[in-house]
Motif scaffolding. Structure first.
Motif, PDB file in Angstrom:
ATOM      1  N   LYS A 142     -17.298  13.420 -13.595  1.00 56.01           N
ATOM      2  CA  LYS A 142     -17.728  12.041 -13.827  1.00 56.01           C
ATOM      3  C   LYS A 142     -17.447  11.328 -12.142  1.00 56.01           C
ATOM      4  N   TYR A 143     -16.413  11.915 -11.502  1.00 59.19           N
ATOM      5  CA  TYR A 143     -16.107  11.313 -10.183  1.00 59.19           C
ATOM      6  C   TYR A 143     -16.312  12.214  -9.063  1.00 59.19           C
ATOM      7  N   GLN A 144     -16.668  13.473  -9.204  1.00 58.80           N
ATOM      8  CA  GLN A 144     -16.776  14.569  -8.378  1.00 58.80           C
ATOM      9  C   GLN A 144     -17.777  14.224  -7.134  1.00 58.80           C
ATOM     10  N   GLY A 145     -17.213  14.375  -5.873  1.00 59.73           N
ATOM     11  CA  GLY A 145     -18.245  14.049  -4.906  1.00 59.73           C
ATOM     12  C   GLY A 145     -18.159  12.463  -4.415  1.00 59.73           C
ATOM     13  N   LYS A 146     -17.787  11.568  -5.492  1.00 54.16           N
ATOM     14  CA  LYS A 146     -17.998  10.081  -5.300  1.00 54.16           C
ATOM     15  C   LYS A 146     -16.725   9.666  -4.253  1.00 54.16           C
ATOM     16  N   GLU A 147     -17.143   8.383  -4.015  1.00 54.91           N
ATOM     17  CA  GLU A 147     -16.023   7.735  -3.409  1.00 54.91           C
ATOM     18  C   GLU A 147     -15.285   6.833  -4.589  1.00 54.91           C
ATOM     19  N   VAL A 148     -13.920   7.142  -4.731  1.00 57.90           N
ATOM     20  CA  VAL A 148     -13.012   6.486  -5.795  1.00 57.90           C
ATOM     21  C   VAL A 148     -11.941   5.659  -5.201  1.00 57.90           C
ATOM     22  N   ASN A 149     -11.735   4.312  -5.790  1.00 62.18           N
ATOM     23  CA  ASN A 149     -10.757   3.500  -5.445  1.00 62.18           C
ATOM     24  C   ASN A 149      -9.424   3.403  -6.001  1.00 62.18           C
ATOM     25  N   ASN A 150      -8.361   3.078  -5.608  1.00 64.48           N
ATOM     26  CA  ASN A 150      -7.242   2.858  -6.034  1.00 64.48           C
ATOM     27  C   ASN A 150      -6.656   4.053  -6.848  1.00 64.48           C
ATOM     28  N   VAL A 151      -6.259   5.221  -6.195  1.00 66.56           N
ATOM     29  CA  VAL A 151      -5.990   6.353  -6.674  1.00 66.56           C
ATOM     30  C   VAL A 151      -4.791   6.659  -7.056  1.00 66.56           C
ATOM     31  N   TYR A 152      -4.101   6.760  -8.209  1.00 62.98           N
ATOM     32  CA  TYR A 152      -2.615   6.695  -8.561  1.00 62.98           C
ATOM     33  C   TYR A 152      -2.615   8.328  -8.783  1.00 62.98           C
ATOM     34  N   TYR A 386       9.621  14.870 -16.301  1.00 59.80           N
ATOM     35  CA  TYR A 386       8.764  13.657 -16.407  1.00 59.80           C
ATOM     36  C   TYR A 386       7.892  13.697 -15.412  1.00 59.80           C
ATOM     37  N   TRP A 387       6.695  12.472 -15.510  1.00 59.70           N
ATOM     38  CA  TRP A 387       5.996  12.380 -14.111  1.00 59.70           C
ATOM     39  C   TRP A 387       6.376  11.374 -13.090  1.00 59.70           C
ATOM     40  N   LYS A 388       6.426  11.591 -11.944  1.00 58.90           N
ATOM     41  CA  LYS A 388       6.681  10.959 -10.669  1.00 58.90           C
ATOM     42  C   LYS A 388       5.735  10.279 -10.039  1.00 58.90           C
ATOM     43  N   HIS A 389       5.714   8.945  -9.826  1.00 61.20           N
ATOM     44  CA  HIS A 389       4.754   8.347  -9.116  1.00 61.20           C
ATOM     45  C   HIS A 389       4.676   8.723  -7.679  1.00 61.20           C
ATOM     46  N   GLU A 390       3.907   9.628  -6.993  1.00 56.36           N
ATOM     47  CA  GLU A 390       3.793  10.144  -5.724  1.00 56.36           C
ATOM     48  C   GLU A 390       3.354   9.165  -4.652  1.00 56.36           C
ATOM     49  N   GLY A 391       2.293   8.350  -5.127  1.00 53.60           N
ATOM     50  CA  GLY A 391       1.655   7.307  -4.330  1.00 53.60           C
ATOM     51  C   GLY A 391       0.420   6.896  -4.827  1.00 53.60           C
ATOM     52  N   THR A 392      -0.130   5.749  -4.352  1.00 55.40           N
ATOM     53  CA  THR A 392      -1.357   5.241  -4.456  1.00 55.40           C
ATOM     54  C   THR A 392      -2.146   5.186  -3.239  1.00 55.40           C
ATOM     55  N   PHE A 393      -3.335   5.603  -3.334  1.00 59.98           N
ATOM     56  CA  PHE A 393      -4.386   5.688  -2.020  1.00 59.98           C
ATOM     57  C   PHE A 393      -5.419   4.930  -2.164  1.00 59.98           C
ATOM     58  N   GLN A 394      -5.911   4.189  -1.356  1.00 60.20           N
ATOM     59  CA  GLN A 394      -6.931   3.192  -1.442  1.00 60.20           C
ATOM     60  C   GLN A 394      -8.223   3.745  -1.835  1.00 60.20           C
ATOM     61  N   ILE A 395      -8.658   4.835  -1.230  1.00 54.81           N
ATOM     62  CA  ILE A 395      -9.799   5.707  -1.983  1.00 54.81           C
ATOM     63  C   ILE A 395      -9.458   6.687  -1.558  1.00 54.81           C
ATOM     64  N   GLU A 410     -11.625  -0.183   5.858  1.00 49.21           N
ATOM     65  CA  GLU A 410     -11.668  -1.723   6.261  1.00 49.21           C
ATOM     66  C   GLU A 410     -13.029  -1.969   6.903  1.00 49.21           C
ATOM     67  N   ASN A 411     -13.851  -2.566   5.957  1.00 45.53           N
ATOM     68  CA  ASN A 411     -15.458  -2.779   6.392  1.00 45.53           C
ATOM     69  C   ASN A 411     -16.197  -1.710   6.154  1.00 45.53           C
ATOM     70  N   THR A 412     -16.584  -0.864   7.102  1.00 42.77           N
ATOM     71  CA  THR A 412     -17.285   0.391   6.901  1.00 42.77           C
ATOM     72  C   THR A 412     -16.442   1.415   7.677  1.00 42.77           C
ATOM     73  N   GLU A 413     -15.076   1.091   8.121  1.00 46.68           N
ATOM     74  CA  GLU A 413     -14.531   2.192   9.025  1.00 46.68           C
ATOM     75  C   GLU A 413     -13.517   2.789   8.046  1.00 46.68           C
ATOM     76  N   TYR A 414     -13.434   3.993   8.135  1.00 45.37           N
ATOM     77  CA  TYR A 414     -12.650   5.003   7.155  1.00 45.37           C
ATOM     78  C   TYR A 414     -11.525   5.645   8.092  1.00 45.37           C
ATOM     79  N   LYS A 415     -10.294   5.668   7.690  1.00 39.96           N
ATOM     80  CA  LYS A 415      -9.276   6.163   8.340  1.00 39.96           C
ATOM     81  C   LYS A 415      -8.598   7.348   7.420  1.00 39.96           C
ATOM     82  N   ILE A 416      -8.851   8.559   7.691  1.00 41.28           N
ATOM     83  CA  ILE A 416      -8.230   9.607   6.784  1.00 41.28           C
ATOM     84  C   ILE A 416      -6.665   9.505   6.801  1.00 41.28           C
ATOM     85  N   THR A 417      -6.139   9.691   5.856  1.00 41.86           N
ATOM     86  CA  THR A 417      -4.635   9.675   5.557  1.00 41.86           C
ATOM     87  C   THR A 417      -4.079  11.016   5.213  1.00 41.86           C
ATOM     88  N   ASP A 418      -5.009  11.812   4.337  1.00 41.60           N
ATOM     89  CA  ASP A 418      -4.560  13.376   4.203  1.00 41.60           C
ATOM     90  C   ASP A 418      -5.763  13.969   3.862  1.00 41.60           C
TER      91      ASP A 418
END
Length: 467
Positions: A142-152, A386-395, A410-418
Protein backbone atom coordinates in the motif's frame (compact mmCIF):
# COMPACT_ATOMS: atom_id res chain seq x y z
CA UNK A 1 39.72 -21.34 9.32
CA UNK A 2 37.50 -19.88 6.61
CA UNK A 3 33.79 -20.68 6.38
CA UNK A 4 31.74 -21.15 3.22
CA UNK A 5 30.74 -17.46 3.29
CA UNK A 6 34.39 -16.43 3.11
CA UNK A 7 34.53 -15.32 6.76
CA UNK A 8 38.00 -15.75 8.24
CA UNK A 9 38.17 -17.04 11.82
CA UNK A 10 41.85 -17.80 12.26
CA UNK A 11 45.25 -18.57 10.79
CA UNK A 12 47.67 -21.11 12.21
CA UNK A 13 51.38 -20.70 11.45
CA UNK A 14 53.68 -23.68 11.92
CA UNK A 15 57.16 -22.59 12.99
CA UNK A 16 60.51 -24.29 13.51
CA UNK A 17 60.51 -26.97 16.21
CA UNK A 18 56.83 -27.89 15.79
CA UNK A 19 55.79 -24.72 17.57
CA UNK A 20 53.00 -22.63 16.13
CA UNK A 21 51.24 -19.31 16.31
CA UNK A 22 47.47 -18.92 16.12
CA UNK A 23 46.01 -15.66 14.81
CA UNK A 24 42.31 -15.13 15.52
CA UNK A 25 40.02 -12.62 13.85
CA UNK A 26 39.22 -9.96 16.47
CA UNK A 27 36.00 -9.00 14.64
CA UNK A 28 34.45 -12.25 15.91
CA UNK A 29 34.92 -10.98 19.47
CA UNK A 30 33.37 -7.59 18.63
CA UNK A 31 30.82 -8.34 15.88
CA UNK A 32 29.66 -5.35 13.87
CA UNK A 33 32.24 -3.11 15.53
CA UNK A 34 34.94 -1.22 13.59
CA UNK A 35 38.34 -0.33 15.03
CA UNK A 36 37.23 3.30 15.05
CA UNK A 37 34.18 2.36 17.12
CA UNK A 38 36.36 0.37 19.54
CA UNK A 39 38.64 3.39 19.99
CA UNK A 40 35.65 5.62 20.82
CA UNK A 41 34.10 3.03 23.15
CA UNK A 42 37.26 2.58 25.19
CA UNK A 43 38.28 6.24 25.00
CA UNK A 44 41.56 5.51 23.24
CA UNK A 45 43.09 8.60 21.65
CA UNK A 46 45.14 8.67 18.48
CA UNK A 47 42.99 6.88 15.86
CA UNK A 48 44.75 7.97 12.68
CA UNK A 49 43.39 8.84 9.25
CA UNK A 50 43.51 5.89 6.89
CA UNK A 51 46.29 5.90 4.26
CA UNK A 52 45.48 5.14 0.64
CA UNK A 53 45.12 1.36 0.70
CA UNK A 54 43.32 1.29 -2.65
CA UNK A 55 46.62 1.45 -4.50
CA UNK A 56 48.37 -1.66 -5.77
CA UNK A 57 51.00 -2.94 -3.32
CA UNK A 58 53.58 -5.11 -5.13
CA UNK A 59 55.72 -7.86 -3.64
CA UNK A 60 58.59 -6.53 -1.45
CA UNK A 61 56.82 -3.17 -1.06
CA UNK A 62 58.27 -1.00 1.71
CA UNK A 63 55.45 0.66 3.67
CA UNK A 64 55.70 4.35 4.52
CA UNK A 65 56.06 5.62 8.08
CA UNK A 66 52.41 6.76 8.04
CA UNK A 67 51.22 3.31 6.94
CA UNK A 68 53.27 1.60 9.67
CA UNK A 69 52.04 4.05 12.31
CA UNK A 70 48.42 3.54 11.23
CA UNK A 71 48.65 -0.27 11.46
CA UNK A 72 50.48 -0.18 14.82
CA UNK A 73 47.91 2.17 16.37
CA UNK A 74 45.01 0.07 15.08
CA UNK A 75 46.66 -3.03 16.55
CA UNK A 76 47.06 -1.31 19.92
CA UNK A 77 43.36 -0.39 19.98
CA UNK A 78 42.24 -3.95 19.24
CA UNK A 79 44.83 -5.41 21.65
CA UNK A 80 43.51 -3.26 24.49
CA UNK A 81 39.91 -4.30 23.80
CA UNK A 82 40.87 -8.00 23.63
CA UNK A 83 42.88 -7.66 26.85
CA UNK A 84 39.80 -6.31 28.67
CA UNK A 85 37.86 -9.38 27.53
CA UNK A 86 40.60 -11.76 28.66
CA UNK A 87 40.64 -10.11 32.11
CA UNK A 88 36.99 -11.13 32.49
CA UNK A 89 37.73 -14.72 31.50
CA UNK A 90 36.27 -14.59 27.99
CA UNK A 91 38.89 -16.58 26.10
CA UNK A 92 36.95 -18.29 23.27
CA UNK A 93 37.58 -17.47 19.61
CA UNK A 94 34.14 -15.82 19.20
CA UNK A 95 31.77 -13.82 21.38
CA UNK A 96 28.98 -16.34 20.75
CA UNK A 97 31.21 -19.15 22.06
CA UNK A 98 31.99 -17.11 25.19
CA UNK A 99 28.28 -16.48 25.71
CA UNK A 100 27.33 -20.12 25.28
CA UNK A 101 30.04 -21.19 27.73
CA UNK A 102 28.17 -19.08 30.29
CA UNK A 103 24.94 -20.86 29.33
CA UNK A 104 26.58 -24.27 29.79
CA UNK A 105 27.60 -23.29 33.32
CA UNK A 106 24.05 -22.20 34.09
CA UNK A 107 22.68 -25.53 32.84
CA UNK A 108 24.97 -27.58 35.04
CA UNK A 109 28.41 -27.51 33.51
CA UNK A 110 30.33 -29.12 30.69
CA UNK A 111 28.39 -32.39 30.59
CA UNK A 112 25.10 -31.78 32.41
CA UNK A 113 23.91 -29.13 29.95
CA UNK A 114 23.35 -31.99 27.49
CA UNK A 115 20.55 -33.26 29.74
CA UNK A 116 18.63 -30.10 28.85
CA UNK A 117 19.81 -29.68 25.25
CA UNK A 118 20.61 -33.21 24.05
CA UNK A 119 22.21 -33.95 20.71
CA UNK A 120 19.35 -34.94 18.40
CA UNK A 121 19.45 -37.67 15.76
CA UNK A 122 20.26 -36.19 12.36
CA UNK A 123 16.70 -36.74 11.05
CA UNK A 124 15.26 -34.73 13.97
CA UNK A 125 17.89 -32.03 13.53
CA UNK A 126 16.93 -31.73 9.84
CA UNK A 127 13.20 -31.69 10.72
CA UNK A 128 13.64 -28.84 13.21
CA UNK A 129 16.15 -26.96 11.03
CA UNK A 130 13.65 -26.74 8.18
CA UNK A 131 11.43 -24.67 10.49
CA UNK A 132 14.34 -22.40 11.55
CA UNK A 133 13.74 -19.06 9.85
CA UNK A 134 14.84 -15.48 10.40
CA UNK A 135 12.95 -12.33 11.23
CA UNK A 136 9.88 -10.97 9.41
CA UNK A 137 10.96 -8.20 7.01
CA UNK A 138 8.09 -6.75 5.00
CA UNK A 139 7.03 -3.60 3.14
CA UNK A 140 3.30 -2.97 2.93
CA UNK A 141 2.50 -2.75 -0.83
CA UNK A 142 0.00 0.00 0.00
CA UNK A 143 2.90 2.37 0.77
CA UNK A 144 5.81 0.83 -1.15
CA UNK A 145 7.83 3.39 -3.15
CA UNK A 146 5.55 6.26 -2.10
CA UNK A 147 6.27 9.34 -0.04
CA UNK A 148 4.75 8.81 3.41
CA UNK A 149 4.41 11.44 6.12
CA UNK A 150 4.77 11.45 9.89
CA UNK A 151 6.38 8.02 10.35
CA UNK A 152 6.45 6.56 13.87
CA UNK A 153 9.20 3.97 14.43
CA UNK A 154 9.07 1.43 17.28
CA UNK A 155 11.62 -1.20 18.32
CA UNK A 156 11.14 -4.03 20.81
CA UNK A 157 13.26 -3.72 23.93
CA UNK A 158 15.56 -6.76 23.59
CA UNK A 159 13.27 -8.93 21.46
CA UNK A 160 15.26 -12.18 21.52
CA UNK A 161 16.23 -11.90 25.21
CA UNK A 162 12.53 -11.31 25.97
CA UNK A 163 11.64 -14.55 24.15
CA UNK A 164 14.32 -16.48 26.04
CA UNK A 165 13.05 -15.00 29.32
CA UNK A 166 9.26 -15.07 28.96
CA UNK A 167 8.19 -17.58 26.28
CA UNK A 168 7.68 -21.35 26.21
CA UNK A 169 10.81 -22.91 24.66
CA UNK A 170 11.77 -26.54 24.04
CA UNK A 171 14.08 -28.70 26.10
CA UNK A 172 15.00 -32.37 26.20
CA UNK A 173 14.62 -35.03 23.51
CA UNK A 174 12.28 -34.81 20.56
CA UNK A 175 9.27 -37.09 20.04
CA UNK A 176 7.96 -38.04 16.60
CA UNK A 177 4.29 -37.87 17.53
CA UNK A 178 1.42 -35.43 17.92
CA UNK A 179 2.02 -33.10 20.92
CA UNK A 180 0.58 -34.04 24.30
CA UNK A 181 -0.68 -31.44 26.75
CA UNK A 182 1.45 -28.28 26.60
CA UNK A 183 4.18 -29.72 24.40
CA UNK A 184 5.57 -27.56 21.62
CA UNK A 185 5.62 -29.06 18.15
CA UNK A 186 7.00 -28.65 14.66
CA UNK A 187 4.68 -29.67 11.82
CA UNK A 188 5.46 -30.82 8.28
CA UNK A 189 2.64 -31.06 5.76
CA UNK A 190 1.55 -30.47 2.17
CA UNK A 191 -0.87 -27.63 1.59
CA UNK A 192 -2.61 -25.21 -0.79
CA UNK A 193 -3.50 -21.80 0.64
CA UNK A 194 -4.67 -18.26 -0.05
CA UNK A 195 -4.27 -15.11 2.09
CA UNK A 196 -7.58 -13.92 3.54
CA UNK A 197 -6.62 -11.40 6.23
CA UNK A 198 -3.58 -9.73 7.75
CA UNK A 199 -0.17 -9.82 6.11
CA UNK A 200 1.59 -12.72 4.34
CA UNK A 201 4.11 -14.65 6.42
CA UNK A 202 5.00 -17.68 4.26
CA UNK A 203 8.15 -17.94 2.15
CA UNK A 204 9.15 -21.01 0.14
CA UNK A 205 12.88 -21.51 -0.32
CA UNK A 206 14.74 -23.70 -2.84
CA UNK A 207 11.76 -24.04 -5.18
CA UNK A 208 12.07 -22.95 -8.81
CA UNK A 209 8.44 -21.79 -8.90
CA UNK A 210 8.78 -19.25 -6.10
CA UNK A 211 11.10 -16.38 -5.24
CA UNK A 212 12.64 -17.32 -1.91
CA UNK A 213 12.49 -13.78 -0.46
CA UNK A 214 8.84 -13.16 -1.36
CA UNK A 215 6.02 -13.59 1.16
CA UNK A 216 3.33 -15.52 -0.66
CA UNK A 217 -0.35 -14.61 -0.82
CA UNK A 218 -1.43 -17.63 -2.82
CA UNK A 219 -0.25 -21.15 -3.72
CA UNK A 220 -2.32 -23.13 -6.22
CA UNK A 221 -0.50 -26.48 -6.16
CA UNK A 222 0.53 -28.54 -3.13
CA UNK A 223 3.79 -27.47 -1.47
CA UNK A 224 5.49 -28.86 1.61
CA UNK A 225 5.78 -26.51 4.58
CA UNK A 226 7.60 -27.05 7.88
CA UNK A 227 6.77 -24.70 10.74
CA UNK A 228 6.43 -24.46 14.51
CA UNK A 229 3.03 -24.55 16.16
CA UNK A 230 3.54 -20.80 16.85
CA UNK A 231 3.83 -20.13 13.10
CA UNK A 232 1.03 -22.59 12.35
CA UNK A 233 -1.43 -20.68 14.53
CA UNK A 234 -0.71 -17.44 12.65
CA UNK A 235 -0.80 -19.31 9.32
CA UNK A 236 -4.32 -20.65 9.91
CA UNK A 237 -5.52 -17.25 11.18
CA UNK A 238 -4.32 -15.35 8.09
CA UNK A 239 -4.74 -17.88 5.29
CA UNK A 240 -7.63 -19.90 3.93
CA UNK A 241 -6.11 -23.40 3.93
CA UNK A 242 -7.78 -25.03 0.92
CA UNK A 243 -5.94 -28.33 1.29
CA UNK A 244 -3.72 -29.83 3.95
CA UNK A 245 -2.31 -33.33 4.31
CA UNK A 246 -2.08 -35.13 7.65
CA UNK A 247 0.92 -33.46 9.38
CA UNK A 248 4.04 -35.18 10.63
CA UNK A 249 5.04 -33.94 14.09
CA UNK A 250 8.21 -33.41 16.08
CA UNK A 251 7.23 -32.54 19.66
CA UNK A 252 9.13 -31.30 22.70
CA UNK A 253 8.56 -30.67 26.35
CA UNK A 254 8.91 -26.99 27.19
CA UNK A 255 9.72 -24.50 29.90
CA UNK A 256 9.47 -20.76 30.42
CA UNK A 257 12.63 -19.00 31.56
CA UNK A 258 15.21 -21.75 31.11
CA UNK A 259 17.85 -19.06 30.54
CA UNK A 260 16.13 -16.35 32.62
CA UNK A 261 19.00 -16.10 35.16
CA UNK A 262 21.43 -15.50 32.28
CA UNK A 263 19.15 -12.84 30.75
CA UNK A 264 18.58 -11.19 34.16
CA UNK A 265 22.33 -11.00 34.75
CA UNK A 266 23.13 -9.28 31.46
CA UNK A 267 20.07 -7.00 31.63
CA UNK A 268 21.36 -5.80 35.01
CA UNK A 269 24.85 -5.28 33.56
CA UNK A 270 23.38 -3.36 30.63
CA UNK A 271 21.22 -1.22 32.92
CA UNK A 272 24.15 -0.37 35.18
CA UNK A 273 26.23 0.61 32.14
CA UNK A 274 23.54 2.82 30.57
CA UNK A 275 23.49 6.59 30.72
CA UNK A 276 21.03 8.10 33.16
CA UNK A 277 20.84 11.92 33.13
CA UNK A 278 22.26 13.44 36.31
CA UNK A 279 22.76 9.95 37.79
CA UNK A 280 25.40 7.91 35.96
CA UNK A 281 27.67 8.09 32.93
CA UNK A 282 27.44 5.53 30.15
CA UNK A 283 30.00 2.73 30.22
CA UNK A 284 30.09 2.22 26.45
CA UNK A 285 32.20 -0.97 26.25
CA UNK A 286 30.20 -2.76 28.92
CA UNK A 287 26.87 -1.70 27.43
CA UNK A 288 27.98 -2.79 23.96
CA UNK A 289 29.13 -6.21 25.17
CA UNK A 290 26.07 -6.78 27.36
CA UNK A 291 23.76 -6.24 24.37
CA UNK A 292 25.77 -8.77 22.34
CA UNK A 293 25.79 -11.33 25.18
CA UNK A 294 22.03 -10.98 25.58
CA UNK A 295 21.40 -11.88 21.94
CA UNK A 296 24.08 -14.52 21.36
CA UNK A 297 22.92 -17.76 23.07
CA UNK A 298 19.98 -18.67 20.85
CA UNK A 299 21.98 -18.23 17.63
CA UNK A 300 24.68 -20.57 18.85
CA UNK A 301 22.11 -23.33 19.41
CA UNK A 302 21.20 -23.12 15.71
CA UNK A 303 24.74 -23.83 14.51
CA UNK A 304 24.84 -26.33 11.64
CA UNK A 305 26.56 -29.66 12.34
CA UNK A 306 27.88 -29.76 8.76
CA UNK A 307 30.79 -27.36 8.30
CA UNK A 308 31.92 -26.26 4.86
CA UNK A 309 35.42 -24.84 5.14
CA UNK A 310 37.56 -23.15 2.52
CA UNK A 311 41.21 -24.18 2.30
CA UNK A 312 43.33 -21.40 0.74
CA UNK A 313 46.02 -22.09 -1.85
CA UNK A 314 47.89 -20.20 -4.54
CA UNK A 315 47.26 -21.06 -8.17
CA UNK A 316 49.86 -20.96 -10.96
CA UNK A 317 49.38 -17.19 -11.29
CA UNK A 318 50.07 -16.74 -7.54
CA UNK A 319 46.44 -15.69 -6.96
CA UNK A 320 44.55 -16.95 -3.91
CA UNK A 321 42.09 -19.76 -4.59
CA UNK A 322 40.11 -22.06 -2.31
CA UNK A 323 39.47 -25.79 -2.05
CA UNK A 324 36.39 -27.03 -0.19
CA UNK A 325 36.60 -29.23 2.89
CA UNK A 326 33.41 -30.61 4.47
CA UNK A 327 33.46 -31.73 8.10
CA UNK A 328 30.79 -32.76 10.60
CA UNK A 329 30.76 -31.50 14.17
CA UNK A 330 28.43 -32.06 17.10
CA UNK A 331 25.30 -29.94 16.75
CA UNK A 332 23.99 -28.02 19.73
CA UNK A 333 20.15 -27.84 19.88
CA UNK A 334 18.46 -26.25 16.87
CA UNK A 335 14.86 -26.54 18.25
CA UNK A 336 15.74 -23.81 20.75
CA UNK A 337 16.81 -21.36 18.03
CA UNK A 338 13.82 -22.40 15.90
CA UNK A 339 11.26 -21.50 18.56
CA UNK A 340 13.05 -18.33 19.68
CA UNK A 341 12.77 -17.00 16.11
CA UNK A 342 9.16 -18.19 15.80
CA UNK A 343 8.04 -16.29 18.90
CA UNK A 344 9.95 -13.20 17.73
CA UNK A 345 8.26 -13.25 14.32
CA UNK A 346 4.88 -13.75 15.93
CA UNK A 347 5.30 -10.67 18.12
CA UNK A 348 6.30 -8.40 15.23
CA UNK A 349 3.62 -9.64 12.82
CA UNK A 350 0.87 -9.25 15.41
CA UNK A 351 2.01 -5.72 16.28
CA UNK A 352 1.91 -4.79 12.58
CA UNK A 353 -1.55 -6.33 12.18
CA UNK A 354 -2.84 -4.45 15.21
CA UNK A 355 -2.43 -1.24 13.15
CA UNK A 356 -2.78 -2.75 9.69
CA UNK A 357 -4.08 0.40 7.93
CA UNK A 358 -1.16 2.49 9.19
CA UNK A 359 1.52 -0.19 8.94
CA UNK A 360 4.31 0.64 6.47
CA UNK A 361 7.30 -1.56 7.26
CA UNK A 362 8.73 -4.17 9.63
CA UNK A 363 12.23 -5.53 10.10
CA UNK A 364 12.66 -8.28 12.70
CA UNK A 365 12.17 -6.23 15.88
CA UNK A 366 10.78 -2.95 14.53
CA UNK A 367 7.55 -1.60 13.04
CA UNK A 368 7.02 1.69 11.16
CA UNK A 369 3.58 3.32 11.17
CA UNK A 370 2.09 6.33 9.36
CA UNK A 371 0.28 8.98 11.44
CA UNK A 372 -0.38 6.39 14.13
CA UNK A 373 1.10 5.39 17.47
CA UNK A 374 1.07 1.88 18.92
CA UNK A 375 -1.41 1.24 21.72
CA UNK A 376 -0.19 2.58 25.07
CA UNK A 377 -0.34 -0.85 26.74
CA UNK A 378 2.29 -2.15 24.27
CA UNK A 379 4.76 0.70 24.77
CA UNK A 380 7.41 1.27 27.41
CA UNK A 381 10.88 2.80 26.98
CA UNK A 382 12.62 0.28 29.24
CA UNK A 383 10.61 -2.88 30.04
CA UNK A 384 11.80 -6.13 28.47
CA UNK A 385 9.65 -7.13 25.51
CA UNK A 386 7.72 -3.85 25.24
CA UNK A 387 7.83 -1.55 22.22
CA UNK A 388 9.97 1.57 22.53
CA UNK A 389 9.24 4.68 20.46
CA UNK A 390 12.57 5.21 18.67
CA UNK A 391 11.58 8.34 16.78
CA UNK A 392 9.20 10.15 14.47
CA UNK A 393 10.24 11.18 10.96
CA UNK A 394 8.65 13.88 8.84
CA UNK A 395 8.71 11.84 5.63
CA UNK A 396 9.93 8.45 4.46
CA UNK A 397 10.16 6.28 1.37
CA UNK A 398 10.22 2.47 1.60
CA UNK A 399 11.50 0.91 -1.62
CA UNK A 400 11.88 -2.74 -0.65
CA UNK A 401 12.94 -4.81 2.41
CA UNK A 402 15.94 -3.24 4.15
CA UNK A 403 15.89 -0.34 1.70
CA UNK A 404 14.36 2.95 2.87
CA UNK A 405 15.15 6.59 3.64
CA UNK A 406 13.85 9.24 6.00
CA UNK A 407 14.04 12.97 5.35
CA UNK A 408 12.73 16.41 6.19
CA UNK A 409 11.01 18.54 3.58
CA UNK A 410 10.68 22.30 3.31
CA UNK A 411 8.71 23.48 0.28
CA UNK A 412 10.24 21.29 -2.44
CA UNK A 413 13.63 20.80 -0.73
CA UNK A 414 14.42 17.36 0.75
CA UNK A 415 17.12 16.86 3.39
CA UNK A 416 18.02 13.20 3.97
CA UNK A 417 18.27 12.31 7.67
CA UNK A 418 19.12 8.61 7.36
CA UNK A 419 19.60 5.98 4.68
CA UNK A 420 19.06 2.25 5.21
CA UNK A 421 20.06 0.08 2.26
CA UNK A 422 21.44 -3.44 2.68
CA UNK A 423 25.01 -3.67 1.41
CA UNK A 424 25.35 0.04 0.58
CA UNK A 425 28.69 1.44 1.88
CA UNK A 426 28.69 4.74 3.77
CA UNK A 427 30.71 6.35 0.97
CA UNK A 428 27.88 5.57 -1.46
CA UNK A 429 25.18 6.87 0.90
CA UNK A 430 26.68 10.33 0.57
CA UNK A 431 25.43 10.40 -3.06
CA UNK A 432 21.85 9.43 -2.20
CA UNK A 433 19.10 11.99 -2.75
CA UNK A 434 15.35 11.71 -2.38
CA UNK A 435 14.79 11.49 -6.13
CA UNK A 436 17.61 9.07 -7.03
CA UNK A 437 16.75 6.54 -4.31
CA UNK A 438 14.82 4.21 -6.58
CA UNK A 439 15.15 0.53 -7.62
CA UNK A 440 17.70 -0.07 -10.37
CA UNK A 441 19.72 3.10 -9.79
CA UNK A 442 23.49 2.74 -9.64
CA UNK A 443 25.92 4.78 -7.56
CA UNK A 444 29.70 5.15 -7.71
CA UNK A 445 31.95 4.71 -4.71
CA UNK A 446 31.77 1.03 -3.79
CA UNK A 447 35.08 -0.77 -3.30
CA UNK A 448 35.30 -4.45 -4.18
CA UNK A 449 38.11 -6.93 -3.61
CA UNK A 450 39.79 -8.33 -6.68
CA UNK A 451 42.27 -11.18 -6.47
CA UNK A 452 45.73 -10.35 -7.82
CA UNK A 453 49.10 -12.09 -7.51
CA UNK A 454 50.16 -11.87 -3.87
CA UNK A 455 46.83 -10.83 -2.41
CA UNK A 456 43.86 -8.65 -3.32
CA UNK A 457 43.25 -5.17 -4.65
CA UNK A 458 40.40 -2.82 -3.78
CA UNK A 459 38.79 -1.77 -7.06
CA UNK A 460 36.13 0.91 -7.33
CA UNK A 461 32.84 -0.30 -8.76
CA UNK A 462 29.19 0.67 -8.56
CA UNK A 463 26.40 -0.18 -6.13
CA UNK A 464 22.94 -0.92 -7.54
CA UNK A 465 19.68 -0.74 -5.60
CA UNK A 466 17.97 -4.07 -6.18
CA UNK A 467 14.56 -4.12 -7.83
Amino acid sequence: MIDNMGQWYGIELLCIGNKGVRIWDSLKKFPGCSVETLAKMYGIEGKKDKPDFSKYIPENYQPTDDEISYCVQDSKIVAYAIYQQLLQGYEAITLSADAFNCVKELLGGHYRWRNVMPQLPIEMDDFARNAYKGGWVYVNPKYQGKEVNNVYVYDVNSLYPWVMHDCELPLGPGYLHRPYGNQLSILRFETIFKLETGFPTIQIKHNMRYKGTEYLKKVDEPVTLTMTNIDYKLFTENYNVEYMSEPEYLSFNSKVGLLAPYIDKWMKVKEEASYIPNVQHENKPVRFMSKRYLNSPYGKTGMKPTRINKIPRKDDDQCLRYDIDVTTIEGIYVPYATFVCAWARDKTVRAAQSESDAFVYADTDSVHLVNTELADELVDPVKLGYWKHEGTFQIGKYVRPKTYIHATKENTEYKITDVTCAGMPNAVKEHVTWNNFIPGNEFKGKLQQQQVPGGCLLVETTFRISE
